[in-house]
Design a protein around this motif. Structure first.
Motif, mmCIF file in Angstrom:
data_model
loop_
_atom_site.group_PDB
_atom_site.id
_atom_site.type_symbol
_atom_site.label_atom_id
_atom_site.label_comp_id
_atom_site.label_asym_id
_atom_site.label_seq_id
_atom_site.Cartn_x
_atom_site.Cartn_y
_atom_site.Cartn_z
ATOM 1 N N GLU A 1 21.842 36.850 21.230
ATOM 2 C CA GLU A 1 21.139 38.105 20.969
ATOM 3 C C GLU A 1 20.934 38.848 22.292
ATOM 4 O OE1 GLU A 1 17.105 39.908 19.313
ATOM 5 O OE2 GLU A 1 17.189 37.717 19.481
ATOM 6 N N ILE A 2 21.238 40.133 22.276
ATOM 7 C CA ILE A 2 21.077 40.907 23.512
ATOM 8 C C ILE A 2 19.632 41.372 23.635
ATOM 9 C CG2 ILE A 2 21.723 43.087 24.647
ATOM 10 C CD1 ILE A 2 24.536 42.659 23.575
ATOM 11 N N LYS A 3 19.076 41.123 24.820
ATOM 12 C CA LYS A 3 17.707 41.609 25.060
ATOM 13 C C LYS A 3 17.672 42.548 26.259
ATOM 14 C CE LYS A 3 15.065 37.690 23.261
ATOM 15 N NZ LYS A 3 15.903 36.490 23.337
ATOM 16 N N ARG A 4 18.530 42.231 27.236
ATOM 17 C CA ARG A 4 18.483 43.011 28.475
ATOM 18 C C ARG A 4 19.900 43.420 28.904
ATOM 19 N NH1 ARG A 4 14.748 40.521 33.049
ATOM 20 N NH2 ARG A 4 13.149 40.890 31.481
ATOM 21 N N VAL A 5 20.051 44.705 29.160
ATOM 22 C CA VAL A 5 21.373 45.253 29.483
ATOM 23 C C VAL A 5 21.318 45.951 30.845
ATOM 24 C CG1 VAL A 5 23.028 47.035 28.756
ATOM 25 C CG2 VAL A 5 21.957 45.593 27.057
ATOM 26 N N GLY A 6 22.380 45.783 31.621
ATOM 27 C CA GLY A 6 22.502 46.534 32.872
ATOM 28 C C GLY A 6 23.476 47.676 32.656
ATOM 29 N N VAL A 7 23.303 48.761 33.429
ATOM 30 C CA VAL A 7 24.275 49.864 33.376
ATOM 31 C C VAL A 7 24.579 50.259 34.815
ATOM 32 C CG1 VAL A 7 22.412 51.582 33.014
ATOM 33 C CG2 VAL A 7 24.759 52.192 32.469
ATOM 34 N N LEU A 8 25.865 50.469 35.104
ATOM 35 C CA LEU A 8 26.234 50.875 36.461
ATOM 36 C C LEU A 8 27.378 51.886 36.414
ATOM 37 C CD1 LEU A 8 29.126 49.329 37.299
ATOM 38 C CD2 LEU A 8 27.614 47.390 37.621
ATOM 39 N N THR A 9 27.498 52.638 37.508
ATOM 40 C CA THR A 9 28.626 53.558 37.659
ATOM 41 C C THR A 9 29.511 53.038 38.789
ATOM 42 O OG1 THR A 9 27.116 54.951 38.970
ATOM 43 C CG2 THR A 9 27.602 55.676 36.743
ATOM 44 N N SER A 10 30.818 53.167 38.614
ATOM 45 C CA SER A 10 31.751 52.615 39.599
ATOM 46 C C SER A 10 32.917 53.570 39.821
ATOM 47 C CB SER A 10 32.255 51.270 39.072
ATOM 48 O OG SER A 10 32.918 50.583 40.096
ATOM 49 N N GLY A 11 33.457 53.594 41.036
ATOM 50 C CA GLY A 11 34.567 54.509 41.352
ATOM 51 C C GLY A 11 34.035 55.872 41.764
ATOM 52 N N GLY A 12 34.945 56.833 41.941
ATOM 53 C CA GLY A 12 34.543 58.176 42.387
ATOM 54 C C GLY A 12 33.591 58.820 41.386
ATOM 55 N N ASP A 13 32.607 59.549 41.885
ATOM 56 C CA ASP A 13 31.661 60.184 40.959
ATOM 57 C C ASP A 13 32.317 61.404 40.298
ATOM 58 O OD1 ASP A 13 31.685 62.089 42.986
ATOM 59 O OD2 ASP A 13 29.574 62.579 42.724
ATOM 60 N N CYS A 14 31.626 61.977 39.330
ATOM 61 C CA CYS A 14 32.098 63.192 38.667
ATOM 62 C C CYS A 14 30.928 63.744 37.865
ATOM 63 C CB CYS A 14 33.285 62.890 37.740
ATOM 64 S SG CYS A 14 32.923 61.694 36.463
ATOM 65 N N ALA A 15 31.109 64.923 37.310
ATOM 66 C CA ALA A 15 30.034 65.503 36.503
ATOM 67 C C ALA A 15 29.985 64.805 35.145
ATOM 68 C CB ALA A 15 30.283 66.992 36.324
ATOM 69 N N GLY A 16 28.784 64.563 34.646
ATOM 70 C CA GLY A 16 28.633 63.978 33.307
ATOM 71 C C GLY A 16 28.161 62.533 33.331
ATOM 72 N N LEU A 17 28.114 61.917 34.522
ATOM 73 C CA LEU A 17 27.722 60.500 34.568
ATOM 74 C C LEU A 17 26.258 60.315 34.151
ATOM 75 C CD1 LEU A 17 29.500 59.441 37.897
ATOM 76 C CD2 LEU A 17 30.243 59.026 35.555
ATOM 77 N N ASN A 18 25.394 61.251 34.594
ATOM 78 C CA ASN A 18 23.981 61.106 34.219
ATOM 79 C C ASN A 18 23.780 61.292 32.713
ATOM 80 O OD1 ASN A 18 22.935 60.538 36.815
ATOM 81 N ND2 ASN A 18 23.228 62.700 37.351
#
Ligand code: F6P
Length: 362
Positions: free
Chosen positions: A3-20
């Motif tokens: 069962e999932i309780k805790r999730v991580g989120v990350l951004t990787s590689g060159g940035d761009c508009a729309g990531l947020n």
């Protein structure tokens, strides 16, 4: 199924508009629907590989603000370094697999959502397999070369910026009767250049996937002159090689990257007997910033929500995709099999460009 309780989120590689927008969508779905805890991991996998760990616990209230409208990534990102053979400051090389696993354990992560290109996803999926953590990827890149998905977050905004640049360049080209060259990014993929050339009314478009000749470029300019045109617009992709196959790059301490093909072409055209009066604009990182356009935000939100749903279904090592105006998810093995999605020389947009009389190579 764990069962999932805790999730991580990350951004990787060159940035761009729309990531947020993607991060915001993940937070909303994860918290409202699934009641998961979400940790934003800073600077891609580095936030989990080095000590102290770099992360932020994220809640809905962190997004009571302008995030939908802000370019870049609130989590930071990196586009260099191999975590399996990482160059440490003292010059030694270290495999960070164990550090990543310990980082995930310390934070109690059950799953990780990776917003990145296909290369980043493959790397993080391997790290996650070693850490026993589930993983789902969300495609982003201004290059739009992630396979299977019709759209990677960031492409639509970058394209808008490129077309606006060409709109501005056209008026000065006409005023001064000049040949103007616009160099756009895209690495080895010409999507950004091709879309820009069509939407911006260019006369010549050079992309890495279609062979061209310098003579072909000059002949097109001469023909235009004969027909009364007193200015011309050329769009080139940064990854185009010289006729003898040399990449035009800059070398810095953090590696080698494409840049300068437009200048190379400009210098050659300046030597021609005609007074082309060529000038070049290297758009550079302007293409990666700014307010995301609605097209990127819609896909960002749809993929962010769907990534959580895919994890909730118990899947791992999948990439969510935007295909035929709908979301879907494909295994990363399939993504790797298809490989980076360059422009197909016989695709309809290359045909469109030719149909418009744009010189796009031989
Ligand atoms: O992959 C995105 C991209 O913007 C490419 O189009 C470009 O070649 C590269 O990143 C530039 O990388 P950097 O941010 O390291 O200059």
């Amino acid at each position: 199924m764990t069962e999932i309780k805790r999730v991580g989120v990350l951004t990787s590689g060159g940035d761009c508009a729309g990531l947020n927008s993607v991060i915001r969508a993940v937070i909303h779905r994860a918290i409202w629907t699934y009641k998961w805890e979400v940790y934003g991991i800073m600077d891609s996998t580095e936030g989990l590989c080095f000590r102290p760990l770099r992360f932020k616990k994220l809640g809905i209230s962190d997004f009571y603000g302008p995030y939908e409208r802000i370019g870049g990534t609130m989590l930071g990102t990196i586009n260099r370094g191999n975590p399996f053979a990482y160059k440490m400051p003292d010059g030694s090389v270290k495999d960070l697999t164990g550090d990543f696993k310990e980082g995930c354990e310390e934070l109690g992560l059950d799953a990780l959502i990776v917003i990145g290109g296909d290369g980043s996803m493959a790397i993080v999926s391997k790290l996650c397999a070693g850490a026993g953590v589930k993983m789902v990827g969300i495609p982003k890149t201004i290059d739009n070369d992630t396979p299977i998905t019709d759209h990677s977050v960031g492409f639509a905004t970058a394209r808008e910026i490129c077309v606006e640049a060409l709109d501005r360049i056209q008026t000065t080209a006409a005023s001064h009767h000049r040949v103007m060259i616009l160099e756009v990014m895209g690495r080895d993929a010409g999507h950004l250049a091709l879309h820009t050339a069509i939407a911006g009314g260019a006369d010549i478009c050079l992309i890495p996937e279609v062979p061209y000749t310098y003579e072909g470029v000059v002949n097109k300019l001469r023909r235009m002159r004969e027909q009364g045109a007193d200015h011309a617009l050329i769009v080139v992709s940064e990854g185009v090689k010289t006729e003898d196959g040399q990449a035009v790059t800059v070398k810095t301490k953090d590696g080698e990257r494409y840049s300068g093909f437009g200048t190379y072409l400009c210098n050659r055209l300046a030597e021609e007997p005609e007074n082309f009066s060529p000038r070049v604009t290297l758009l550079g990182h302007v293409q990666r910033g700014g307010i995301p356009v609605a097209g990127d935000r819609i896909v960002a939100n749809a993929l962010g929500v769907h990534a959580c749903d895919v994890l909730a279904e118990g899947k791992t090592d999948h990439m969510v995709v935007w295909k035929n105006n709908d979301v879907d998810a494909v295994p990363l093995t399939e993504v790797a099999k298809v490989g980076t999605q360059n422009v197909k020389p016989d695709c309809s947009l290359v045909k469109t460009a030719r149909g418009l009389g744009i010189y796009i190579g031989e």
